[in-house]
Scaffold this motif. Structure first.
Motif, short mmCIF file in Angstrom:
data_model
loop_
_atom_site.label_atom_id
_atom_site.label_comp_id
_atom_site.label_asym_id
_atom_site.label_seq_id
_atom_site.Cartn_x
_atom_site.Cartn_y
_atom_site.Cartn_z
N SER A 91 20.57 11.30 54.83
CA SER A 91 21.90 11.70 55.33
C SER A 91 23.00 11.05 54.49
N ILE A 92 22.76 9.79 54.05
CA ILE A 92 23.76 9.08 53.23
C ILE A 92 23.90 9.75 51.87
N LYS A 93 22.79 10.26 51.36
CA LYS A 93 22.80 10.88 50.02
C LYS A 93 23.77 12.05 49.96
N LYS A 94 23.73 12.87 51.02
CA LYS A 94 24.63 14.04 51.05
C LYS A 94 26.09 13.57 51.10
N SER A 95 26.35 12.59 51.99
CA SER A 95 27.73 12.08 52.09
C SER A 95 28.15 11.47 50.76
N ALA A 96 27.24 10.74 50.13
CA ALA A 96 27.57 10.06 48.87
C ALA A 96 27.94 11.08 47.79
N MET A 97 27.20 12.19 47.74
CA MET A 97 27.48 13.21 46.72
C MET A 97 28.90 13.78 46.92
N VAL A 98 29.24 14.02 48.20
CA VAL A 98 30.58 14.55 48.51
C VAL A 98 31.65 13.53 48.12
N LEU A 99 31.41 12.25 48.49
CA LEU A 99 32.40 11.21 48.19
C LEU A 99 32.53 10.98 46.69
N PHE A 100 31.41 11.01 45.97
CA PHE A 100 31.46 10.86 44.50
C PHE A 100 32.30 11.99 43.90
N GLY A 101 32.08 13.20 44.42
CA GLY A 101 32.81 14.37 43.93
C GLY A 101 34.30 14.23 44.18
N LEU A 102 34.66 13.79 45.41
CA LEU A 102 36.09 13.64 45.76
C LEU A 102 36.74 12.55 44.90
N LEU A 103 35.99 11.46 44.67
CA LEU A 103 36.54 10.36 43.86
C LEU A 103 36.77 10.83 42.42
N THR A 104 35.81 11.58 41.91
CA THR A 104 35.94 12.09 40.53
C THR A 104 37.13 13.05 40.43
N LEU A 105 37.28 13.87 41.47
CA LEU A 105 38.41 14.79 41.50
C LEU A 105 39.73 14.02 41.52
N ALA A 106 39.77 12.96 42.35
CA ALA A 106 40.98 12.13 42.43
C ALA A 106 41.26 11.47 41.08
N GLN A 107 40.21 11.07 40.38
CA GLN A 107 40.38 10.44 39.07
C GLN A 107 40.95 11.43 38.06
N ILE A 108 40.44 12.67 38.12
CA ILE A 108 40.93 13.70 37.18
C ILE A 108 42.43 13.96 37.46
N VAL A 109 42.77 14.07 38.78
CA VAL A 109 44.17 14.30 39.15
C VAL A 109 45.04 13.15 38.67
N SER A 110 44.53 11.90 38.83
CA SER A 110 45.33 10.73 38.41
C SER A 110 45.56 10.76 36.89
N PHE A 111 44.55 11.22 36.13
CA PHE A 111 44.72 11.33 34.67
C PHE A 111 45.81 12.35 34.33
N ILE A 112 45.79 13.46 35.09
CA ILE A 112 46.77 14.52 34.83
C ILE A 112 48.19 14.04 35.15
N LEU A 113 48.29 13.26 36.27
CA LEU A 113 49.62 12.83 36.73
C LEU A 113 50.20 11.67 35.92
N CYS A 114 49.33 10.94 35.18
CA CYS A 114 49.83 9.78 34.42
C CYS A 114 50.69 10.26 33.24
N ALA A 115 51.87 9.62 33.10
CA ALA A 115 52.78 10.01 32.01
C ALA A 115 52.28 9.48 30.67
N ASN A 116 51.63 8.32 30.68
CA ASN A 116 51.10 7.68 29.47
C ASN A 116 52.16 7.68 28.36
N LYS A 117 53.28 7.04 28.65
CA LYS A 117 54.45 7.12 27.77
C LYS A 117 54.60 5.84 26.94
N SER A 118 54.77 6.01 25.63
CA SER A 118 55.07 4.86 24.77
C SER A 118 56.56 4.58 24.87
#
Lengths: 446, 46
Positions: free
Chosen positions: A250-277
């Protein structure tokens, strides 16, 4: 002599399980044992081929008009006491079953008990008890497909691993059976597992009978048959789905969903970062000298964002040390730092080596928006070029970051990893009882 | 356990978002620790 099956149908009707079929209830038949004269009850006349007299242990032909004696079972002198008494009824897997037969069997040092269950509408099932581990078993008509090694069986797309192979002997029989059972009769058998299921084959001559069992918690059997004294299971059953396995699944299924959501959040954070010199400057310095310098004032626009400083210096078997601070020009708030940029390389004992880098990086968290400058003290070692050298400083704001992602991923993995260790431990215990242990679960073998 | 893990996982996800919004980096490139006052740090440009 014949009588109605005592309230079997009414019990089923009460439980809402009576099919609408117009089939008449089965009749219980009571006969006299041709050997000792005791009464012998046949609970499923017509279908049962053999029945054992409780008094003299004679095995009678239930289909014969005179109930001829098939075997005296005289060798079965050991007194086996079935946990589930013959005639006991219980609801298991949503249906009512009556225990009509019992046999004790063994294979070498292993012995187990089998209880034959019967329901006039659903046929026969087995309850098998080995070391307190119970299986609810039914015969199947399909033949599982075996691989070339005979160690894997496949049924309905599910793979089962060979767990046990041997010869089973009947030690004791009681009640009635749908085949002619004989004490001391030996059949070759194989068990394949895929918890909580077990595929079993019994081969006698050219006949192979396959059955599939599902692990049943001992407490469920005890409750269903209202049994007071019950042996608790020892070790891990061959096809037992342990608590750790259930939790892990049961934990494995939840973990897969949480890993997916975290990865999605990471991708969004990369997109939102200005990364400005926000500032790139070169600063000159003289080798073997100390000095101080301030950068120009630059603006960090995003409030509470992170900031990165990177330095690139032409160090070559030399060093440049910088101590300084990122300073808010309006408030005086400062973020101190100290960095040494070193790069050494050479050729020793026939091998090239190098250490350090000409580039160093440092960072700060939640830097308020505002006007900033970098104030630095520096000192350097000897340089090939004894004249003025220059190092470059780059200040970046709102930089994409992977560290947070990997730390959160690690924290999310803690429980799945701990449970996978527990599952592994259970599997090692499970397979320690088998002669066909997969390499993964072998312990203490060289 | 599964329910607990879902709550725990949701907390970690929330924390990740908080770290991002607050501009916090858990694995910062080491800024070091100056062992003496920086001369220029006290000098304001304005």
């Amino acid at each position: 002599m014949a009588g109605d099956t005592p309230d079997f149908e009414s019990e089923m009707q009460k439980a809402g399980q009576l099919p609408p079929a117009s089939a008449r209830p089965r009749k219980v038949k009571v006969i006299s044992c041709p050997r000792c004269g005791s009464s012998v009850t046949i609970r499923n006349p017509g279908a049962s081929l053999s029945v054992v007299c409780d008094a003299c242990k004679s095995l009678l032909d239930a289909q014969d008009a005179n109930f001829r004696i098939l075997d005296t079972c005289a060798r079965a002198t050991k007194n086996f006491q079935p946990l589930i008494p013959l005639g006991a009824r219980a609801q298991l897997f949503g249906k009512l079953w009556e225990c009509i037969g019992f046999c004790a069997r063994r294979d070498g040092g292993y012995s187990w008990e089998e209880y034959l269950l019967f329901n006039p509408y659903y046929g026969y099932r087995w309850l098998v008890n080995l070391s307190g581990h119970w299986n609810f078993v039914r015969s199947i008509k399909d033949t599982p497909k075996l691989d070339y090694s005979g160690k894997t069986a496949t049924l309905d797309g599910k793979k089962y691993s060979l767990f046990n192979r041997g010869n089973a002997v009947y030690d004791f029989v009681q009640g009635e059976f749908y085949w002619n059972v004989h004490v001391d009769e030996s059949v070759s058998m194989e068990d394949f597992i895929s918890p909580p299921y077990m595929l079993s084959s019994e081969k006698s001559g050219q006949d192979i009978v396959w059955s599939i069992g599902e692990y049943v918690e001992h407490s469920l059997v005890a409750k269903a048959f209202n049994l007071k004294s019950f042996r608790k299971p020892s070790g891990v059953g061959a096809n037992q789905l342990t608590g750790s396995q259930r939790e892990f699944a049961s934990i494995k299924k939840s973990a897969m969903v949480l890993f997916g959501l975290l990865t999605l959040a990471q991708i969004v954070s990369f997109i939102l970062c200005a990364n400005k010199s926000v500032d790139v400057e070169n600063f000159t310095f003289s080798p073997n000298k100390k000095g101080s310098v301030n950068s120009r004032v630059f603006k960090i626009e995003k409030d509470k964002a992170n900031a990165d400083l990177s330095f690139v210096a032409p160090v070559d078997n030399s060093w440049l040390w910088i101590s300084g601070a990122l300073v808010n020009n309006d408030t005086g708030l400062s973020f101190p730092f100290e960095k040494s940029i070193e790069y050494y390389h050479g050729h020793t004992d026939g091998e090239d080596w190098s250490e350090g880098s000409i580039r160093e990086e440092l960072g700060f968290s939640h830097v308020p928006a505002g006007n900033y400058y970098v104030s630095m003290d520096y000192e350097s070692g000897s340089f090939k070029d004894t004249g003025d050298n220059a190092y470059r400083m780059t200040v970046s704001s709102d930089v994409p970051d992977s560290g947070n992602y990997f730390i959160c991923l690690l924290l999310l993995s803690v429980f799945p990893v701990l449970y996978s260790f527990a599952v592994y431990g259970d599997n090692v215990k499970r397979w320690s009882e088998s002669d066909f242990t997969p390499a993964l679960y072998r312990q203490g073998e060289s | 356990m599964s329910k607990f893990y879902i709550v725990y996982g949701a907390f970690i996800l929330g924390w990740f978002v908080y770290l991002f919004v607050s501009g916090t980096r858990l694995c910062l490139p080491d800024a070091g620790a100056p062992d003496r006052p920086v001369g220029g740090a006290a000098v304001y440009h304005k």
